[in-house]
Design an enzyme around this catalytic site. Structure first.
Site, short mmCIF file in Angstrom:
data_model
loop_
_atom_site.label_atom_id
_atom_site.label_comp_id
_atom_site.label_asym_id
_atom_site.label_seq_id
_atom_site.Cartn_x
_atom_site.Cartn_y
_atom_site.Cartn_z
N ARG A 49 55.78 20.07 1.49
CA ARG A 49 55.18 18.80 2.08
C ARG A 49 55.87 18.53 3.29
O ARG A 49 55.32 17.95 4.13
CB ARG A 49 54.80 17.60 0.81
CG ARG A 49 54.32 16.53 1.72
CD ARG A 49 53.88 15.35 0.87
NE ARG A 49 54.49 15.38 -0.38
CZ ARG A 49 55.53 14.75 -0.81
NH1 ARG A 49 56.43 14.23 0.34
NH2 ARG A 49 55.87 14.81 -2.20
N TYR A 102 34.69 10.99 18.81
CA TYR A 102 34.28 11.78 17.68
C TYR A 102 33.78 10.96 16.41
O TYR A 102 34.45 10.03 16.30
CB TYR A 102 35.15 12.80 17.18
CG TYR A 102 35.10 13.64 15.92
CD1 TYR A 102 33.87 14.81 16.12
CD2 TYR A 102 35.49 13.48 14.81
CE1 TYR A 102 33.80 15.61 15.00
CE2 TYR A 102 35.28 14.23 13.69
CZ TYR A 102 34.49 15.26 13.93
OH TYR A 102 33.98 16.02 12.52
C1 LIG Z 1 36.20 18.05 14.64
C2 LIG Z 1 36.92 17.09 15.53
C3 LIG Z 1 37.74 16.12 15.00
C4 LIG Z 1 37.86 15.90 13.59
O1 LIG Z 1 38.71 17.13 12.91
P1 LIG Z 1 38.67 17.58 11.32
O2 LIG Z 1 39.28 18.84 11.52
O3 LIG Z 1 37.19 18.06 11.47
O4 LIG Z 1 39.17 16.78 10.50
C5 LIG Z 1 38.33 15.09 15.90
N1 LIG Z 1 38.23 15.22 17.20
C6 LIG Z 1 37.44 16.10 17.68
C7 LIG Z 1 36.98 15.98 19.32
C8 LIG Z 1 36.70 16.88 16.81
O5 LIG Z 1 35.75 18.01 17.61
#
Ligand SMILES: *Cc1c(COP(=O)(O)O)cnc(C)c1O
Length: 389
Positions: A49, A102
């Site tokens: 971890r 996002y």
């Molecule tokens: C997909 C994405 C995230 C989140 O990432 P995950 O790996 O799905 O948790 C954050 N920011 C952007 C711009 C993304 O495209």
């Protein structure tokens, strides 16, 4: 070797580092724990971890690619964002985030703010007045996402960082859409870079992962402590896979971009295409800033479908080489209808405010042959235009 180019860093990190068998490709260490050499002597890695050789190599590759000093690899992009705010924000602190960030980031910040963990202010960061007003609240953190999703809006990173410094705020840029191959936020004044490595960094749509990269060693140490404390760190196997994906990052990004340029040229005269959103287009509002701060325009693009909504659905259904799916940045081409997919949780009002219409389609251009992709789009447009739904 700070003057090495991204493609070289991506390929070479960790190669020939195995001292036991001289394996050229670094082996995978699945062990959860490591022996202490002697009583009271703490080894480099003691428990996975807090640290692991595979995650360590991936972190090195990522911070060298971004010209940073350290990194913490997490189990997803969302947990990278969560780690960052957990480490730096208390109940009295404010974070400024993009109003069109996002969806998962919006949900995370909003939910934690409602619980009183910190304060959040979602701002249209291309509106200078609104942004300056938000700065008066003396935020502790600022998150930028440029280009944004799905309208690929561009924010001037250097200009924001300069203003942030004056009020003592730390800036992170979510660099998921461009990767360090096309944009280096730390060199433009940012303090952190965050990625969902799930997308272009791994590039093969088979690992969920994330990272926070820091400009200073102190911040890296602080984040590593928090990563271990809250249990946000990535696994050895995922780290191994992601480093494997990174090997081809330079070559992939180049082909993604070349193909997207050909697709843009094809889309422009299409009668069923109304507006196209891509920073390479001179009429795009972020075109000049993109030219200044990016070394490539990237390959995410979206467009307004000009036909009826029934024709749009028919068009999407007729495509053979663009899978109807969320996510982006993989070798396979994808088409997404943001209003009913990635952004559906936003609700009608917020969608309208962010400029995401029911007619908007987003493409993640993959690495199939570009002409095959164009032929596929052409046949689907032809069928859609003949469709009387
Ligand atoms: C997909 C994405 C995230 C989140 O990432 P995950 O790996 O799905 O948790 C954050 N920011 C952007 C711009 C993304 O495209």
């Amino acid at each position: 070797m700070s003057n090495r180019k991204p493609a070289t860093i991506a390929v070479r990190t960790g190669i020939e580092s195995d001292t036991q068998h001289h394996a050229v490709v670094p082996p995978i260490y699945l062990s959860t724990n490591y022996g202490f050499p002697a009583f009271g002597e703490v080894p480099t890695y003691d428990y996975t971890r807090s640290g692991n050789p595979n995650r360590g190599l991936l972190e090195t590759a990522l911070y060298e690619l971004e010209s940073g000093k350290g990194a913490v690899v997490t189990n997803c992009g969302t947990s990278a964002l969560n780690l960052w705010v957990s480490a730096f924000l208390g109940p009295e602190d404010t974070i400024i985030a993009p109003h069109d960030c996002y969806g998962g980031t919006y949900r995370l910040f909003n939910t934690r703010a409602q619980k009183g963990d910190f304060k959040v202010n979602f701002v249209d960061q291309s509106d200078e007045q609104a942004f300056d007003a938000a700065l008066e609240q003396k935020p502790k953190l600022i998150l930028l996402e440029t280009p944004s999703n799905p309208l690929v809006r561009v924010v001037d990173i250097a200009a924001v960082c300069e203003k942030a410094k004056k009020v003592g705020a730390l800036v992170a840029v979510d660099n998921t859409f461009l990767t360090p191959v096309y944009q280096k936020p730390l060199e433009l004044g940012a303090d952190f870079v965050i990625h969902s490595t799930t997308k272009y960094i791994n590039g093969h749509s088979d690992v969920i992962g994330g990272v926070v990269i820091t400009k200073t060693e102190e911040h890296a140490e602080e984040l590593a402590w928090w990563g271990n404390c809250i249990g946000a760190t990535g696994t050895p196997f995922d780290s191994y896979m992601t480093l494997r994906g990174i090997r081809t990052l330079g070559a992939r990004m180049r082909v993604h971009e070349e193909s997207s340029q050909q697709i843009l040229d094809f889309l422009k005269p299409q009668p069923l295409v109304k507006v196209i959103y891509h920073p390479s287009l001179p009429e795009h509002p972020g075109h000049e800033i993109a030219k200044k701060q990016q070394s490539g325009f990237g390959s995410m693009l979206s467009f307004e479908f000009a036909g009826s909504f029934e024709q749009l659905k028919y068009f999407v259904g007729e495509l053979e080489l663009f899978s109807l799916a969320e996510s982006l940045g993989g070798v396979e081409s994808l088409i997404c209808h943001p209003a009913s997919m990635t952004h559906r949780a936003m609700g009608e009002e917020a969608l309208a405010e962010a400029g995401v219409s029911q007619q908007l389609l987003r493409l993640s251009v993959g690495l199939e042959d570009a002409q095959d992709l164009i032929d596929d789009l052409a046949q689907a447009f032809e069928k859609a235009s003949a469709f009387k739904g």
